[in-house]
Design a protein around this motif. Structure first.
Motif, PDB file in Angstrom:
ATOM      1  N   PRO A   1       0.835  -1.217   0.000  1.00 35.76           N
ATOM      2  CA  PRO A   1       0.000   0.000   0.000  1.00 35.76           C
ATOM      3  C   PRO A   1       0.863   1.259   0.000  1.00 35.76           C
ATOM      4  O   PRO A   1       1.996   1.235   0.478  1.00 35.76           O
ATOM      5  CB  PRO A   1      -0.770  -0.116   1.317  1.00 35.76           C
TER       6      PRO A   1
ATOM      7  N   LEU B   1       1.292   6.589   3.535  1.00 32.41           N
ATOM      8  CA  LEU B   1       0.640   7.893   3.653  1.00 32.41           C
ATOM      9  C   LEU B   1       1.264   8.752   4.746  1.00 32.41           C
ATOM     10  O   LEU B   1       0.841   9.875   4.984  1.00 32.41           O
ATOM     11  CB  LEU B   1      -0.864   7.709   3.883  1.00 32.41           C
TER      12      LEU B   1
ATOM     13  N   ALA C   1      -4.077  13.495  -4.274  1.00 31.45           N
ATOM     14  CA  ALA C   1      -4.145  12.028  -4.244  1.00 31.45           C
ATOM     15  C   ALA C   1      -3.902  11.531  -2.821  1.00 31.45           C
ATOM     16  O   ALA C   1      -4.627  10.658  -2.318  1.00 31.45           O
ATOM     17  CB  ALA C   1      -3.125  11.438  -5.207  1.00 31.45           C
TER      18      ALA C   1
ATOM     19  N   LEU D   1      -6.504   9.344  -0.418  1.00 27.84           N
ATOM     20  CA  LEU D   1      -6.145   8.028   0.113  1.00 27.84           C
ATOM     21  C   LEU D   1      -6.199   8.017   1.640  1.00 27.84           C
ATOM     22  O   LEU D   1      -6.559   7.015   2.253  1.00 27.84           O
ATOM     23  CB  LEU D   1      -4.745   7.628  -0.373  1.00 27.84           C
ATOM     24  N   LYS D   2      -5.835   9.157   2.245  1.00 28.71           N
ATOM     25  CA  LYS D   2      -5.830   9.247   3.710  1.00 28.71           C
ATOM     26  C   LYS D   2      -7.237   9.257   4.271  1.00 28.71           C
ATOM     27  O   LYS D   2      -7.508   8.690   5.311  1.00 28.71           O
ATOM     28  CB  LYS D   2      -5.151  10.562   4.134  1.00 28.71           C
TER      29      LYS D   2
ATOM     30  N   THR E   1     -10.344   2.767   2.026  1.00 30.43           N
ATOM     31  CA  THR E   1     -10.604   1.906   0.866  1.00 30.43           C
ATOM     32  C   THR E   1     -10.612   2.716  -0.434  1.00 30.43           C
ATOM     33  O   THR E   1     -10.878   2.168  -1.506  1.00 30.43           O
ATOM     34  CB  THR E   1     -11.967   1.184   0.994  1.00 30.43           C
ATOM     35  N   ALA E   2     -10.336   4.023  -0.338  1.00 33.91           N
ATOM     36  CA  ALA E   2     -10.417   4.870  -1.539  1.00 33.91           C
ATOM     37  C   ALA E   2      -9.362   4.470  -2.567  1.00 33.91           C
ATOM     38  O   ALA E   2      -8.258   4.047  -2.214  1.00 33.91           O
ATOM     39  CB  ALA E   2     -10.229   6.331  -1.146  1.00 33.91           C
ATOM     40  N   GLN E   3      -9.728   4.619  -3.829  1.00 32.04           N
ATOM     41  CA  GLN E   3      -8.772   4.361  -4.919  1.00 32.04           C
ATOM     42  C   GLN E   3      -8.582   5.638  -5.736  1.00 32.04           C
ATOM     43  O   GLN E   3      -9.519   6.443  -5.866  1.00 32.04           O
ATOM     44  CB  GLN E   3      -9.299   3.242  -5.819  1.00 32.04           C
ATOM     45  N   VAL E   4      -7.370   5.802  -6.254  1.00 29.22           N
ATOM     46  CA  VAL E   4      -7.040   6.985  -7.052  1.00 29.22           C
ATOM     47  C   VAL E   4      -6.479   6.517  -8.386  1.00 29.22           C
ATOM     48  O   VAL E   4      -5.626   5.626  -8.433  1.00 29.22           O
ATOM     49  CB  VAL E   4      -5.992   7.866  -6.319  1.00 29.22           C
TER      50      VAL E   4
ATOM     51  N   ARG F   1      -4.664   0.652  -4.600  1.00 24.15           N
ATOM     52  CA  ARG F   1      -5.258   1.948  -4.236  1.00 24.15           C
ATOM     53  C   ARG F   1      -4.799   3.082  -5.132  1.00 24.15           C
ATOM     54  O   ARG F   1      -5.455   4.102  -5.234  1.00 24.15           O
ATOM     55  CB  ARG F   1      -4.942   2.243  -2.771  1.00 24.15           C
ATOM     56  N   LEU F   2      -3.628   2.896  -5.753  1.00 31.65           N
ATOM     57  CA  LEU F   2      -3.095   3.977  -6.571  1.00 31.65           C
ATOM     58  C   LEU F   2      -2.745   3.390  -7.939  1.00 31.65           C
ATOM     59  O   LEU F   2      -1.870   2.531  -8.043  1.00 31.65           O
ATOM     60  CB  LEU F   2      -1.843   4.519  -5.876  1.00 31.65           C
TER      61      LEU F   2
END
Ligand code: ADP
Length: 750
Positions: free
Chosen positions: A206, A209, A257, A261-262, A266-269, A319-320
C-alpha cells in the motif's frame, strides 16, 4: 474471440459451481431469471435460469450457453423466484473473482448509450483479464523452520546455510548447496525445512501515507489546499489545474491524491497519462511521494502483470493506479479521484474499436460515482477552458514556473524572409540558435512532427507517386529501415530500385521532410555533435524511451530531433534551445481543432526549453507569422487566442456550444459504399436543431481496401444526439459487407 471463449482455469481453488449438471438443481429449489451481458457485440443481456439457492448477484461472473458455445459473461440483473425462468436455458457455471461493481455497470450502461455501442463492447473493456477471476497461481519454496536437523552432515549444513539466505525452490536450493535434491527432501522430512506456497501475484504494497511531498511554494500550497478541501468535501467535482509547463502541477495533484487516500482507507485513485512512454518518469515521482510504485495499466504491460493488476483493482486492494486511457474502464469498487494529466492530449481519444474520449468519459464516470476529477494541463482543451470559465469546473491556476525557472523567449521565423538554403529545412536562425547552445554546452531540440525521411516519393521520370496499395495515402520513406511505409495502416515494402510505372532505374526523389531528413541536415551542420532522433520508430517500447530520456538527462545527447512524442511531460534540465521546424504542419487540412492543437503542441514543445535555472529560447518557423495562432505563440498569450477561438466556435454552434457526431460508412467496393451511404442519407430522421451533412467521400477515401463515406452531424446543445443516432441506425438494414462506425464528439475528420 478466443479470449472471450470459455476460460477453464488450470486448477481453480476458489468456489466454482457447476450449475447445469444433472442434479444440481434441486426439485424444491425456486428459479431466478438472470440477465447476462456478454463481452460480444450483442444489443442487450440474455436471460437464463439459475437456482435461487445459488444467490446470484449482479456483477458476478458466469459461464452460459449462446447457441452451442459456452461464453463467459457478467450477471447484469437478477429477478428472484421468477415464474417464467423454468423455460430459460441454465447458467452453466459461476466463476469466482471480484464482481463488477455497481458503479462500473452503471458506467457501462451509460457509456453504451452515449457512444451508441452495444453494451457488450464496453463490458469487454472492463473484463480484460479472464485469468484474474481465479486465485493467483502459486509456486513452492523451501524455508527453515527454526528446528535444527537431528543429524548435521556437511551437505545438510550447506543446505541449511543457503536456505537461511533466500527462499528458493528445492531444486535451486540443492544446486546452490552443491548437493542432491534428496538431501533437501530429507531436511523437509525431518522438520528442519518446510515448504511454503508463494503467490505469483501478491497484493501490491500500500502507499505510505506517512510520507510527505516536496515543500511547496506559497502558490502551489494554495492550489493544493484548494484541491484538498474539495477532496474532503467529497462528491462529484471537477477542477482544472491550469499551470504553465514546469509549474509543479504534478506536485500539487500528488497532494490531492494523498488526501483522498488518507481520508478513506478503501479509496482508490487513478491517474491517467497520455503516453505509456511517460509512465516511467511519473512512476518514479509517485514512488518518491508514496514509497511504492503505483499499479500500472496500459496496453504494453505483460499478461501476468495485467492479471495481477486487474485482480487487485477489482478487489479494491490496489489503491493507486497509473495508466493509459483504457484504465478508466477497470472495475474500481471505490474510485474517489481521477487525475487526467495533460488533459488536452489527443491520445485520450480512442479512434479504433469503441471510439471514445477518455477525458469526457472520466467526467461522466465521476458524476455517476461521486468522485472528483482533476484535469491538469498547461494548454487545456477549449472545452475544458469553457467549463472552467463558466464556473462548472473549479479553475486552479499556477501561473509561473517553480523556483527560478522562467518561461522561454519565443520568436517567430518568417520562412518567406529567413528562408533555408534550397533543398533544406532549417533556416540560418535555427542553425545559429543550436550552434550557440552547443557552444555553451547546452542541449537543443528540433521539433518535426512527421516520422520517417520524406512524406512523398516521386519518380522524376514519369511523375508517379508511390501510394499505399490499399489505402488513400502516400507511402512515407524511412531511410533507416530502407522501406516505404503507410502511416495509416502500417503497410510497408522495400523501396523499389526502379519506378513500378515507367521502370526507370533510380528515378525516385524524396519530397518534403520527416525527422530522419532533419537529422541528416543537422548532421551536415553539426558533424561533431551527438545527435539522436526521438520518435515512435526509434523508441518502439518503454525501455527504449527510458534509455533515450536517461541519456538526454545525463547530457549524453547534444541535439535531439523529435516528433510530438517530445512534447509531452519530459523534463530536460540542460535543454535551452528549441527549434520548431514546421509550425504550419498541423494547420493544414484545417479541422475544427487545428488552431487549438497547433497552439497546444507548439507551446508544449517550446515549454521544454529552460525548465531549470537556465533561460530557454524557442524559435518557430512558419510561412504564416500573422495567423492568430502564431501571434499567440509569440506573445505566449494563450487566453487571448482561446478567447478568439471560443468566440468563433460559439458563433458557429460548434463544440462545446453545439454537439458533433460523425458516421462513417465503409464497404469493400465503391458502388456498395455509395449505395449504402445514399440509403442511410434517405433514412435519416429529421430533428429540429440538428443539421446532417453528407454523405461525402471521406478525405481518406480508402483505408485497407474499404471505401469510406462520411456524414457529419451538428446539433444544438439540448438535442440528444445519441438518441438520434440510435434511432437512425435502427431504421437502416445494410448489406452485411458494409460497416457503419459512429463517432460521437469526433476529433478526426478524415
Ligand atoms: P508540471 O507538471 O507543471 O510541468 P512538475 O510538477 O513536473 O511541473 O514540476 C517541474 C519541475 O519542478 C519538476 O522537476 C519538479 O520536481 C520541480 N518542482 C516543482 N515543484 C517543486 C517544489 N515545490 N519543490 C521542489 N521541486 C519542485
Amino acid at each position: 474471440m478466443d479470449a472471450l471463449k470459455r476460460q477453464r482455469a488450470p486448477a481453480p481453488a476458489g468456489p466454482l459451481f457447476a450449475v447445469a449438471e444433472e442434479g444440481a438443481e434441486f426439485v424444491h429449489d425456486t428459479l431466478d431469471k438472470v440477465a447476462v451481458l456478454f463481452p460480444l457485440p450483442l444489443p442487450e443481456p440474455f436471460d437464463y435460469r439459475a437456482p435461487t439457492s445459488l444467490g446470484l448477484q449482479p456483477g458476478m461472473h458466469v459461464i452460459a450457453p449462446i447457441g452451442s458455445r459456452l461464453v463467459r459473461g457478467v450477471v447484469w440483473s437478477v429477478e428472484r423466484e421468477h415464474p417464467g425462468a423454468a423455460n430459460l436455458k441454465a447458467i452453466e457455471e459461476v466463476l469466482p473473482g471480484s464482481p463488477v461493481p455497481e458503479m462500473s455497470r452503471a458506467f457501462i450502461d451509460w457509456a453504451a448509450k452515449y457512444l451508441v455501442r452495444p453494451p457488450g463492447d464496453l463490458v469487454r473493456m472492463v473484463v480484460r483479464s479472464p485469468e484474474a477471476l481465479f486465485p493467483p497461481p502459486t509456486y513452492t519454496v523451501i524455508a527453515p523452520t527454526g528446528e535444527p536437523p537431528p543429524k548435521l552432515t556437511e551437505a545438510r549444513k550447506r543446505v541449511m546455510e543457503e536456505a537461511a539466505k533466500e527462499h528458493v525452490s528445492a531444486a535451486e536450493l540443492a544446486r546452490r548447496a552443491e548437493t542432491s535434491s534428496a538431501v533437501v527432501k530429507g531436511l523437509v522430512d525431518c522438520g528442519a525445512l518446510t515448504k511454503l506456497e508463494i503467490s505469483e501475484d501478491p497484493p501490491f504494497p500500500p502507499p505510505n501515507l506517512e510520507m510527505s511531498g516536496k515543500a511547496l511554494s506559497g502558490i502551489q500550497q494554495a492550489a493544493a489546499d484548494e484541491m484538498c478541501v474539495t477532496v474532503r468535501a467529497g462528491g462529484f467535482h471537477v477542477a482544472l489545474l491550469d499551470g504553465v509547463t514546469g509549474s509543479g502541477k504534478t506536485e500539487v495533484y500528488l497532494e490531492a491524491a494523498a488526501e483522498a487516500l488518507k481520508l478513506d482507507p478503501t479509496a482508490q485513485v487513478l491517474v491517467l497519462l497520455p503516453e505509456i512512454a511517460l509512465t516511467q518518469a511519473a512512476m518514479s515521482r509517485f514512488n518518491a511521494r508514496f514509497g511504492v510504485t503505483p499499479v500500472e495499466w496500459h496496453s504494453a504491460i505483460p499478461q501476468k502483470a495485467r492479471r495481477r493488476a486487474w485482480r487487485e483493482i477489482a478487489a479494491g486492494r490496489a489503491r493507486l493506479v497509473v495508466g493509459a486511457r483504457s484504465a478508466l474502464f477497470l472495475p474500481y469498487p471505490n474510485l474517489k479521484l481521477i487525475v487526467i494529466d495533460e488533459e488536452h492530449d489527443s491520445s485520450y481519444k480512442q479512434e479504433e474499436g469503441v471510439i471514445y474520449q477518455a477525458r469526457d468519459l472520466a467526467v461522466a464516470r465521476a458524476k455517476l460515482g461521486d468522485c472528483m476529477v482533476i484535469l491538469a494541463s498547461a494548454t487545456p482543451s477549449l472545452e475544458t477552458l469553457v467549463n472552467a470559465q463558466s464556473g462548472r469546473y473549479a479553475h486552479v491556476k499556477l501561473p509561473s514556473r517553480h523556483g527560478t525557472a522562467e518561461l522561454p523567449d519565443v520568436e517567430l521565423v518568417d520562412l518567406k524572409i529567413d528562408a533555408p538554403e534550397k533543398g533544406r529545412w532549417l533556416s540560418p536562425k535555427l542553425i545559429k540558435g543550436a550552434a550557440e547552445a552547443l557552444l555553451r554546452g547546452e542541449q537543443s531540440l528540433f521539433y518535426m512532427n512527421r516520422r520517417g525521411y520524406a512524406p512523398l516519393t516521386l519518380c522524376k521520370a514519369c511523375g508517379h507517386r508511390m501510394r499505399s496499395p490499399d489505402s488513400d495515402s502516400w507511402l512515407v520513406e524511412h531511410r533507416y529501415s530502407g522501406r516505404l511505409v503507410c502511416h495509416l495502416t502500417g503497410f510497408s515494402m522495400p523501396k523499389p530500385k526502379e519506378c513500378p510505372e515507367c521502370l526507370a532505374p533510380d528515378s525516385f526523389t524524396s519530397i518534403g521532410p520527416g525527422v530522419e531528413r532533419i537529422e541528416e541536415e543537422v548532421r551536415y551542420f553539426f558533424p561533431n555533435a551527438r545527435i539522436e532522433i526521438f520518435s515512435s520508430d526509434t523508441t518502439p517500447n518503454g525501455d527504449a524511451v527510458r534509455d533515450l530520456v536517461a541519456r538526454m538527462e545525463k547530457n549524453e545527447i547534444d541535439i535531439l530531433i523529435g516528433t510530438q512524442i517530445v512534447a509531452k511531460g519530459h523534463n530536460f534540465p540542460n535543454l535551452t534551445f528549441v527549434g520548431v521546424v514546421d509550425a504550419d504542419l498541423g494547420l493544414k487540412g484545417g479541422d475544427l481543432r487545428a488552431g487549438e492543437r497547433t497552439y497546444q503542441l507548439v507551446s508544449q514543445v517550446a515549454g521544454r526549453a529552460g525548465r531549470h535555472e537556465k533561460k530557454g529560447r524557442a524559435l518557430i518557423q512558419t510561412y504564416a507569422p500573422h495567423e492568430p495562432v502564431m501571434q499567440a505563440l509569440l506573445a505566449q498569450d494563450r487566453d487571448a487566442f482561446f478567447a478568439a477561438e471560443i468566440a468563433e466556435r460559439e458563433a458557429a454552434g460548434m463544440p462545446p456550444y453545439g454537439r458533433l457526431a460523425a458516421v462513417i460508412v465503409s464497404a469493400p467496393d465503391e458502388l456498395l459504399a455509395n449505395d449504402a451511404a445514399k440509403l442511410m442519407g434517405e433514412k435519416a430522421p429529421v430533428v429540429e436543431g440538428l443539421d446532417l451533412w453528407g454523405p461525402a467521400p471521406a478525405p481518406l477515401s480508402v483505408i485497407r481496401g474499404m471505401h469510406r463515406r462520411r456524414f457529419l452531424i451538428r446539433a444544438n446543445r439540448g438535442v440528444d444526439v445519441s438518441a438520434f443516432l440510435a434511432a437512425w441506425a435502427s431504421r437502416v438494414k445494410l448489406h452485411s459487407a458494409v460497416r457503419v462506425q459512429i463517432d460521437v464528439d469526433p476529433y478526426s475528420f478524415l
